[in-house]
Motif scaffolding. Structure first.
Motif, PDB file in Angstrom:
ATOM      1  N   UNK A 168     -10.078  -6.849  -0.355  1.00 28.14           N
ATOM      2  CA  UNK A 168      -9.644  -6.975  -1.746  1.00 28.14           C
ATOM      3  C   UNK A 168     -10.855  -7.016  -2.677  1.00 28.14           C
ATOM      4  N   UNK A 169     -11.917  -7.657  -2.228  1.00 28.19           N
ATOM      5  CA  UNK A 169     -13.142  -7.757  -3.023  1.00 28.19           C
ATOM      6  C   UNK A 169     -13.689  -6.376  -3.384  1.00 28.19           C
ATOM      7  N   UNK A 222      -4.280 -15.637   7.251  1.00 31.02           N
ATOM      8  CA  UNK A 222      -4.952 -14.865   6.187  1.00 31.02           C
ATOM      9  C   UNK A 222      -3.995 -14.461   5.074  1.00 31.02           C
ATOM     10  N   UNK A 223      -2.760 -14.118   5.459  1.00 34.75           N
ATOM     11  CA  UNK A 223      -1.766 -13.700   4.457  1.00 34.75           C
ATOM     12  C   UNK A 223      -1.465 -14.845   3.493  1.00 34.75           C
ATOM     13  N   UNK A 232      -5.614   2.849  -8.889  1.00 28.30           N
ATOM     14  CA  UNK A 232      -6.204   1.533  -8.673  1.00 28.30           C
ATOM     15  C   UNK A 232      -5.132   0.472  -8.437  1.00 28.30           C
ATOM     16  N   UNK A 233      -4.053   0.485  -9.224  1.00 32.07           N
ATOM     17  CA  UNK A 233      -3.026  -0.542  -9.075  1.00 32.07           C
ATOM     18  C   UNK A 233      -2.391  -0.498  -7.692  1.00 32.07           C
ATOM     19  N   UNK A 234      -2.115   0.712  -7.204  1.00 30.58           N
ATOM     20  CA  UNK A 234      -1.530   0.838  -5.870  1.00 30.58           C
ATOM     21  C   UNK A 234      -2.527   0.393  -4.808  1.00 30.58           C
ATOM     22  N   UNK A 235      -3.793   0.731  -5.014  1.00 31.70           N
ATOM     23  CA  UNK A 235      -4.832   0.342  -4.071  1.00 31.70           C
ATOM     24  C   UNK A 235      -4.957  -1.185  -4.018  1.00 31.70           C
ATOM     25  N   UNK A 236      -4.845  -1.852  -5.180  1.00 26.79           N
ATOM     26  CA  UNK A 236      -4.879  -3.315  -5.227  1.00 26.79           C
ATOM     27  C   UNK A 236      -3.779  -3.918  -4.372  1.00 26.79           C
ATOM     28  N   UNK A 237      -2.565  -3.386  -4.545  1.00 21.15           N
ATOM     29  CA  UNK A 237      -1.439  -3.925  -3.794  1.00 21.15           C
ATOM     30  C   UNK A 237      -1.614  -3.707  -2.298  1.00 21.15           C
ATOM     31  N   UNK A 272      -4.236  -6.159  -0.971  1.00 17.87           N
ATOM     32  CA  UNK A 272      -3.701  -7.525  -0.876  1.00 17.87           C
ATOM     33  C   UNK A 272      -2.703  -7.658   0.273  1.00 17.87           C
ATOM     34  N   UNK A 273      -1.953  -6.609   0.520  1.00 15.37           N
ATOM     35  CA  UNK A 273      -0.941  -6.638   1.593  1.00 15.37           C
ATOM     36  C   UNK A 273      -1.536  -6.410   2.976  1.00 15.37           C
TER      37      UNK A 273
END
Length: 553
Positions: free
Chosen positions: A231-232, A282-283, A32-37, A40-41
């Motif tokens: 991200x949502x 967007x970034x 999950x943490x890697x997926x979040x990053x 976001x990127x």
């Protein structure tokens, strides 16, 4: 999978480079943490095909009700529901509240498909009573679906999420309105400069903030909304709050020096969001959003619960149709010896949203009830929260919003003890307007206890425990939720027979004597404030105001 199969609903001329696959083709991470990053990127933002695959995976993993409509259900019902009507003229379900289908570069077939899917969702989800965000969600998902049935299934899984800790899309007016109130609370705390501007230029700031979901679901251009949705799907509802706060911060930055009219500020923000590409990428929008230091998801959930409970007490139900709610300070029935209607409206815009809809109720006036602290307590007990107003003999005006019933002081057996929550704040109105909130709001790093204290929970203030967190008046900022390094940051309010105190630690934001004649003010650790008026002052008038539900009058 080849990207063109995802584009049968898209107007290629409008999409330009957006449909080109410029990025990676596969996503292998599962943490999950890697997926979040990566979300976001924008890891999959440049690959139309990969985004489609990622959406399929993320939505498939949403925990849902046992019986959730799938693609086969759509195939079975669409003909019966749509009949022989032209899809472009199909009416939208009532629950979208007259929200138009955003074009999002869809062709005529795509726009018609959105209407068909929405009508089929209305058929399968009769419990949805208010969901203006859904047209934008379906329109976006259609970009990444092979056909209407697959898009329908994805939307249904989002709507049917049954994870109690995972909020996705509001589906009732109660949920929607509580989200608007929660957004107002967050703006009030984390975008104070923008909030001050909104209060100055709008007759009713609540109506400005009631638009916040519209900014995201409809006004925001497709490439921005898709990045937010990326991200949502990974992180959930609080992402929406973050992005909307970032939008308001950018709007304030661009428009702060320009004239704004009260009757156009809502439209000005909508126009700004539509044209946001002129201001920020967007970034940069997401970067700003995640730079805002919010409290935990749990705290936001508790605040949402408290706002929902307040609305239920006003008679708002899950089946309620949308109604407009307003700040409840009206010129015709408001009289104060200390503040004007306009000044009281300013103060009312600062209080937590669940109380901003209440009418101000005069509980105590020194000019009516006499200059007695005992009489002050007698008049105020049983009311929670209260608003304290002070006018000095030098015509200075200051005060405090106090979250907790003054009867709490009796739990200390006659000794002076502090109570209250971090929703307390102090302010001055004359000679200039300034509000000082709990120091933890602006400096959340204070909640990080030193290593040696990490295992020692902070002693709670004198609150009665409750099994239901929504039963507490101010669950969002109750000190027991924070691991504070010292008690000085949680000295909110205290009262004894000979004095009343607001704020403590290194000084007192307000000290008033037992005769309500003299007072003093200085910097204190709780609010990190400047003196609210002359440091030692004589009192001309004191008022205490309560919050009365209009329906109980």
């Amino acid at each position: 999978m080849d990207s063109p199969v995802y584009n049968c609903f898209v107007d290629r001329d409008k999409m330009d480079a957006a449909i080109q696959d410029l990025g990676p083709k596969e996503l292998s991470c599962t943490e999950l943490q890697e997926l979040k990053q990566l979300a976001r990127q924008g890891y999959w933002a440049q690959s139309h095909a990969l985004r489609g695959k990622v959406y399929q995976r993320l939505i498939r993993d949403i925990p849902c009700r046992t019986v959730t409509p799938d693609a086969s259900v759509y195939s079975d019902i669409v003909g019966k529901i749509v009949g022989k009507h032209s899809s472009s003229y199909l009416p939208l379900p009532e629950f979208v509240d007259n929200t138009q289908v955003p074009s999002y570069c869809l062709n005529a077939r795509g726009e018609g498909a959105v209407r068909k899917i929405l009508l089929c969702i209305a058929n399968q989800f009769p419990d949805i009573s208010f969901c203006p965000a859904l047209p934008a969600v379906v329109a976006l998902l259609l970009h990444y679906s092979i056909d209407e049935a697959e898009c329908f299934e994805k939307a249904c899984r989002i709507l049917a999420c049954n994870d109690p800790g995972r909020r996705l899309i509001d589906q009732s007016f109660l949920a929607f309105e509580s989200s608007c109130m929660t957004f107002g609370d967050l703006v009030n705390k984390y975008c104070q400069a923008a909030h001050k501007l909104m209060v100055a230029v709008s007759e009713d700031v609540l109506q400005v903030y009631a638009d916040w979901q519209r900014w995201l679901f409809g006004e925001l251009p497709l490439c921005y909304f898709a990045r937010v949705f990326d991200v949502f799907l990974v992180e959930g509802y609080k992402v929406l709050y973050r992005v909307a706060l970032a939008i308001l911060k950018f709007f304030h930055k661009v428009r702060a020096g320009q004239p704004l009219e009260s009757d156009s500020v809502k439209q000005d923000i909508r126009t700004f969001v539509k044209d946001i590409a002129k201001t920020v990428s967007p970034e940069k929008l997401l970067e700003k959003a995640f730079a805002i230091r919010l409290f935990s998801r749990k705290e936001i959930q508790l605040l949402q619960m408290a706002n929902e409970k307040a609305l239920k007490q006003k008679g708002i139900t899950v089946k309620q149709k949308r109604q407009f709610v307003h700040l409840a300070v009206h010129a015709e029935n408001f009289r104060s010896e200390i503040v004007s209607v306009r000044e009281m409206r300013d103060i009312w815009s600062w209080v937590p949203e669940r109380f901003a809809l209440c009418q101000p109720l005069l509980l105590f006036s020194s000019l009516q009830h006499g200059y007695s602290l005992a009489r002050f307590y007698f008049q105020c007990e049983g009311h929670e929260p209260t608003l304290l107003l002070i006018k000095t003999t030098q015509k200075e005006v200051c005060g405090a919003y106090l979250s907790t019933d003054w009867s709490e002081r009796n739990k200390f057996g006659g000794k002076l003890g502090f109570f209250g929550t971090g929703e307390c704040f102090v302010f001055r109105l004359q000679p200039e307007v300034q509000r000082y909130e709990w120091v933890v709001i602006k400096h959340p790093e204070l909640t990080k206890a030193p290593p040696l204290m990490a295992a020692e929970p902070t002693a709670p203030l004198s609150h009665s425990a409750s099994s239901d967190p929504a039963d507490r008046l101010s669950p969002f900022l109750a000190a027991r939720h924070f691991n504070l390094p010292s008690k000085t940051e949680s000295m909110f309010m205290a009262g004894g027979s000979d004095c009343l105190i607001v704020g403590g630690g290194g000084g007192q934001a307000l000290y008033i004597d037992g005769d309500l004649n003299r007072g003093r003010t200085s910097h204190c650790d709780t609010f990190n404030n400047q003196p609210l008026c002359s440091e030692n002052f004589l009192i001309a008038a004191v008022e205490a105001w309560g919050f009365q539900d209009p329906d109980t009058q």
